[in-house]
Design an enzyme around this catalytic site. Structure first.
Site, mmCIF file in Angstrom:
data_model
loop_
_atom_site.group_PDB
_atom_site.id
_atom_site.type_symbol
_atom_site.label_atom_id
_atom_site.label_comp_id
_atom_site.label_asym_id
_atom_site.label_seq_id
_atom_site.Cartn_x
_atom_site.Cartn_y
_atom_site.Cartn_z
ATOM 1 C CG HIS A 56 3.557 -31.471 -10.188
ATOM 2 N ND1 HIS A 56 4.844 -31.938 -10.297
ATOM 3 C CD2 HIS A 56 3.284 -30.871 -11.370
ATOM 4 C CE1 HIS A 56 5.321 -31.649 -11.490
ATOM 5 N NE2 HIS A 56 4.406 -30.994 -12.156
ATOM 6 C CG HIS A 77 -1.435 -29.338 -20.019
ATOM 7 N ND1 HIS A 77 -1.898 -28.878 -18.799
ATOM 8 C CD2 HIS A 77 -0.521 -30.297 -19.732
ATOM 9 C CE1 HIS A 77 -1.303 -29.539 -17.826
ATOM 10 N NE2 HIS A 77 -0.465 -30.402 -18.363
ATOM 11 N NE ARG A 104 0.749 -27.807 -15.196
ATOM 12 C CZ ARG A 104 0.904 -27.434 -13.923
ATOM 13 N NH1 ARG A 104 0.861 -26.159 -13.598
ATOM 14 N NH2 ARG A 104 1.093 -28.335 -12.988
ATOM 15 N NE ARG A 159 -2.569 -29.008 -12.819
ATOM 16 C CZ ARG A 159 -1.910 -28.862 -11.667
ATOM 17 N NH1 ARG A 159 -2.161 -27.810 -10.905
ATOM 18 N NH2 ARG A 159 -1.019 -29.758 -11.269
ATOM 19 C CE1 TYR A 197 8.425 -30.157 -19.486
ATOM 20 C CE2 TYR A 197 8.128 -30.541 -17.151
ATOM 21 C CZ TYR A 197 7.603 -30.321 -18.401
ATOM 22 O OH TYR A 197 6.247 -30.277 -18.565
ATOM 23 C CE LYS A 205 -4.091 -33.729 -11.688
ATOM 24 N NZ LYS A 205 -3.338 -34.102 -12.909
#
Length: 331
Positions: free
Chosen positions: A306, A280, A283, A149, A315, A174
Site C-alpha cells: 500500500h 496481523h 505484519r 496478510r 511507525y 488487497k
C-alpha cells in the site's frame, strides 16, 4: 406457485426468490471474491429480516438508517462492520437494482477510530515462534518475515515462491494488486522441505482421481489442464478433500485461515505476554522492524502493498534512513 429456492435462515422466503441470485451473478461478473459474495448476501438477508421481509426496492433512506443505527446501538458493532453493511447495500441498489441512490449516498458512514497498532519486539516474536510447530510455525514466519496478510499467506501458490531470487509474488492482494516481497532466507530451506511433502500429497491426490485446484477468473477455461499442474497448487493445502461451493467439485482447497488464527492465539497465551497479538500484529511488527533497521518508509510501503502514507506513518517514531537492498527481519 412461487420459486422458494432462495430462502432466509429458518426457511423464510425473501419475497423475491431470485434477488440473492442476481446479487451473486453481478458479483461474479465484476470478479469480486467468493468471500465478498457471502458477506454482501448476508447483509442483504439481514436488512430484509430487520424490516419484516420487505423487498429492498420498497425501502429508502429511513429504513437503511434505522438498520445501520440498530447495528451500532443494539448490536454494538464496530464502525468497520457498520460501514461494511452500508457498502453491501450501496452495491445492491446501485449495481443490482439499478436505482438512483442519491439518498443512499447521503447516509453517513460511521467514523472509524484511530487505533495504534500492537507491535511485538524481535524477542517477543521469537518467544511466540517457540510455541509453534510444523506448518503453523512456517506460516507465522512468513507473516512476520515477509509482511504478508493472513489471506495472502493462506492463498499462496507454488509458482509464486521464487527460491532463486528469495522472493514471493503476492497475487491479487488487497485492492486486486500484485506485489513482490522478500522470502526470508532462514525460512527458505524449511519451506522447500514442506513443499516436498505437499508435492507427495498432490501425487496421491492425482492417483485417487483428484489433484485439481481452483483457478481464478476464467483461467480454468483458458488453460483447462492447469488446475492439475503442480505449479498452481496451494503452498498450504487443506488436510482434507472438500466440495467447492461455487462448482460442486470435490477437490483440495487451501488451509482454513481460522486454524492459523487459533494456533497463533494459543502460542500467544502460552508465551504469557500481555500484548493482544494476532496474525496481523506480525505484519505491523515486520514494518516497524524494517524501519528500525534503517529502511526508508517508501520501501516498506511497497513491501506491505500500500501507499497510504497516513497508515504507515504510524511507525515513524523510528528514524528513517535510506537502505540499499532489503533484508527480512527474520534473517
Amino acid at each position: 406457485m412461487p420459486d422458494m429456492s432462495e430462502r432466509l435462515p429458518g426457511g423464510v422466503p425473501t419475497g423475491n426468490p431470485k434477488l440473492l441470485d442476481r446479487v451473486r451473478d453481478v458479483i461474479r461478473r465484476k470478479h469480486y471474491s467468493f468471500r465478498t459474495a457471502q458477506t454482501y448476501t448476508d447483509w442483504i438477508r439481514r436488512i430484509i429480516l430487520f424490516h419484516g421481509k420487505r423487498h429492498p426496492s420498497e425501502m429508502a433512506e429511513r429504513e437503511i438508517s434505522e438498520f445501520l443505527t440498530s447495528l451500532a446501538r443494539d448490536r454494538k458493532v464496530a464502525a468497520s462492520t457498520q460501514n461494511q453493511a452500508l457498502s453491501a447495500l450501496l452495491f445492491l441498489y446501485k449495481e443490482v437494482l439499478k436505482e438512483k441512490i442519491g439518498w443512499l449516498e447521503g447516509v453517513e458512514r460511521a467514523k472509524k477510530p484511530v487505533r495504534l497498532p500492537v507491535v511485538l519486539t524481535r524477542e517477543e516474536v521469537g518467544k511466540i515462534l517457540g510455541h509453534l510447530h510444523g506448518t503453523h510455525r512456517l506460516m507465522v514466519e512468513l507473516l512476520y518475515g515477509s509482511g504478508l496478510r493472513l489471506m495472502e499467506c493462506v492463498r499462496l501458490r507454488v509458482k509464486d515462491i521464487d527460491f532463486g531470487y528469495a522472493r514471493i509474488t503476492v497475487r491479487d492482494g488487497k485492492g486486486s494488486k500484485d506485489r513482490i516481497t522478500m522470502l526470508p532466507i532462514n525460512t527458505a530451506q524449511r519451506l522447500e522441505r514442506h513443499l516436498q511433502k505437499v508435492k507427495a500429497l498432490h501425487g496421491e491426490d492425482l492417483e485417487a482421481g483428484f489433484g485439481n485446484v481452483y483457478l481464478p477468473s476464467a483461467l480454468e477455461r483458458k488453460y483447462p489442464k492447469a488446475q492439475w499442474d503442480w505449479a498452481w497448487q496451494y503452498v498450504f493445502p487443506s488436510s482434507r478433500i472438500s466440495t467447492d461451493p461455487r462448482t460442486g467439485q470435490r477437490r483440495r482447497h487451501h488451509i482454513e485461515e481460522s486454524s492459523l488464527q487459533l494456533a497463533m492465539k494459543r502460542a500467544v497465551r502460552a508465551w504469557g505476554g500481555t500484548k493482544p497479538a494476532t496474525c496481523h500484529t506480525l505484519r505491523h511488527s515486520f514494518a516497524t522492524h524494517l524501519l528500525e533497521d534503517g529502511y526508508d518508509i517508501r520501501t516498506v510501503q511497497e513491501l506491505l502493498g500500500h501507499k497510504d502514507v497516513s497508515t504507515t506513518m504510524i511507525y515513524t517514531h523510528v528514524l528513517n534512513k535510506p537502505g540499499i537492498g532489503v533484508k527480512s527481519p527474520l534473517d
